[in-house]
Design a protein around this motif. Structure first.
Motif, PDB file in Angstrom:
ATOM      1  N   UNK A  91       0.843  -1.187   0.000  1.00  0.00           N
ATOM      2  CA  UNK A  91       0.000   0.000   0.000  1.00  0.00           C
ATOM      3  C   UNK A  91       0.882   1.243   0.000  1.00  0.00           C
ATOM      4  N   UNK A  92       0.457   2.247  -0.761  1.00  0.00           N
ATOM      5  CA  UNK A  92       1.157   3.529  -0.766  1.00  0.00           C
ATOM      6  C   UNK A  92       0.993   4.168   0.609  1.00  0.00           C
ATOM      7  N   UNK A 111       6.312   6.050  -1.409  1.00  0.00           N
ATOM      8  CA  UNK A 111       6.824   4.851  -0.744  1.00  0.00           C
ATOM      9  C   UNK A 111       5.747   3.776  -0.600  1.00  0.00           C
ATOM     10  N   UNK A 112       6.177   2.514  -0.725  1.00  0.00           N
ATOM     11  CA  UNK A 112       5.322   1.362  -0.452  1.00  0.00           C
ATOM     12  C   UNK A 112       5.709   0.771   0.897  1.00  0.00           C
ATOM     13  N   UNK A 113       4.777   0.056   1.521  1.00  0.00           N
ATOM     14  CA  UNK A 113       5.026  -0.457   2.873  1.00  0.00           C
ATOM     15  C   UNK A 113       5.751  -1.806   2.865  1.00  0.00           C
ATOM     16  N   UNK A 167      -2.246   5.133   2.333  1.00  0.00           N
ATOM     17  CA  UNK A 167      -2.722   4.020   3.159  1.00  0.00           C
ATOM     18  C   UNK A 167      -4.057   3.450   2.693  1.00  0.00           C
ATOM     19  N   UNK A 168      -4.409   3.689   1.450  1.00  0.00           N
ATOM     20  CA  UNK A 168      -5.641   3.154   0.861  1.00  0.00           C
ATOM     21  C   UNK A 168      -5.346   2.434  -0.458  1.00  0.00           C
ATOM     22  N   UNK A 300      -1.927  -4.532  11.429  1.00  0.00           N
ATOM     23  CA  UNK A 300      -2.863  -3.419  11.394  1.00  0.00           C
ATOM     24  C   UNK A 300      -2.287  -2.332  10.486  1.00  0.00           C
ATOM     25  N   UNK A 301      -3.179  -1.565   9.876  1.00  0.00           N
ATOM     26  CA  UNK A 301      -2.750  -0.467   9.035  1.00  0.00           C
ATOM     27  C   UNK A 301      -2.947  -0.751   7.556  1.00  0.00           C
TER      28      UNK A 301
END
Length: 301
Positions: A91-92, A111-113, A167-168, A300-301
């Motif tokens: 996710x971005x 950035x990606x997670x 985050x979506x 989470x997140x």
């Protein structure tokens, strides 16, 4: 929008949207995309293509496909410095301030997670994986030319800027995108929805046995084995029920390059007599040899 509502007395499941593609078939990995997710990106490393799928009115549409450059050593990142682009679902997290970055990153950087909890559980490390542009005078980069990031031509990246939400927005990085003539695997979608429903219901009801039975024997969290993690809930006040638990914005995607592994990501709202707690939950489900879906990782997140 799918919405499950759980209480200690009842479970109500609302109808799922009819996601379909106008043309070109259906990407089998995109099992369920909620209306809250407006865009899904798929980076297909075998064709050096960055696909943009827009979610509008209950239909997914292949809006654009762009050329991209990936890591010098190709796909399949395992460790820091290997110059590979990770394969997985990310996710971005944000849009970086370009005034503080070198001009080689072009007009934008997201950035990606990576590494996510599944990467960490699999022993993969490293960081700093971005979707970014190119040097203003660099033009089209070779197919394998980054340190592991995904690089798009600046003019193409500009077209995407209004479609990316922190985050979506998911970015699925896969070697090859598989297509189907059908709308998707409806039985699999219903099976995963049911698994999430049962997990959330056990939390609402305070049913520890049912809750723990959702987890695979190989599940790990916070550096603990399944047995160590489960023991926390057996302590006094270690597990409690709630007046209600609601699951909303449920996203379901088949994890790339991992057979029978699926990510469910959703908004969970639990209520007590005194407070309401909201969180974004990620559950990674894997099918056992018995055929049952079990949780192998959680975040989470």
């Amino acid at each position: 929008m799918l919405r499950f509502s759980f209480t200690v007395l009842a479970i109500v499941a609302f109808a799922t949207p009819d996601l379909s593609f106008a043309e070109g078939g259906y990407p089998t990995s995109l099992i369920r995309i909620p209306e809250s997710v407006k865009t899904v990106f798929v980076a297909e490393t075998s064709t050096s293509t960055f696909h943009q799928f827009d979610n509008s009115g209950g239909s997914l549409v292949l809006a654009n496909s762009f050329y991209m450059s990936i890591g010098q050593s190709g796909p399949g990142k395992q460790r820091s410095g290997d110059k590979r682009t990770p394969l997985g679902l990310y996710f971005v997290t944000e849009q970086l301030d370009m005034s503080k970055l070198h001009e080689k990153y072009g007009v934008a950087a997201y950035p990606l997670d990576y590494p996510n909890v599944w990467d960490q559980q699999a022993g993969r490390d490293g960081d700093g994986i971005w979707v970014h542009g190119v040097h203003p005078e660099g033009g089209r980069r070779p197919e394998r030319d980054t340190d592991g990031c995904i690089a798009l031509p600046n003019e193409d990246l500009k077209l995407l800027q209004g479609s990316i939400e922190d985050n979506v927005t998911p970015v699925l990085v896969t070697q090859q995108l598989d297509w189907s003539d059908n709308r998707g695997d409806a039985p699999l979608m219903l099976e995963l929805e049911s698994a999430v429903s049962q997990w959330a219901s056990s939390k609402a009801n305070g049913d520890l046995h049912a809750y723990l039975s959702s987890y695979d024997a190989d599940f790990r969290r916070w550096g603990m084995s399944n047995a160590e993690w489960s023991a926390l809930f057996l302590q006094p006040n270690g597990f409690r029920g709630y007046q209600s638990a609601q699951v909303e914005d449920l996203l379901l995607i088949a994890y790339p390059e991992e057979e029978d592994l699926y990510l469910s990501r959703f908004r969970l709202t639990v209520s007590t007599a005194h407070e309401q707690i909201d969180s974004i939950v990620r559950l990674y489900w894997r099918r056992e040899e018995s055929g049952a879906l079990k949780i192998v990782a959680e975040d989470v997140g």
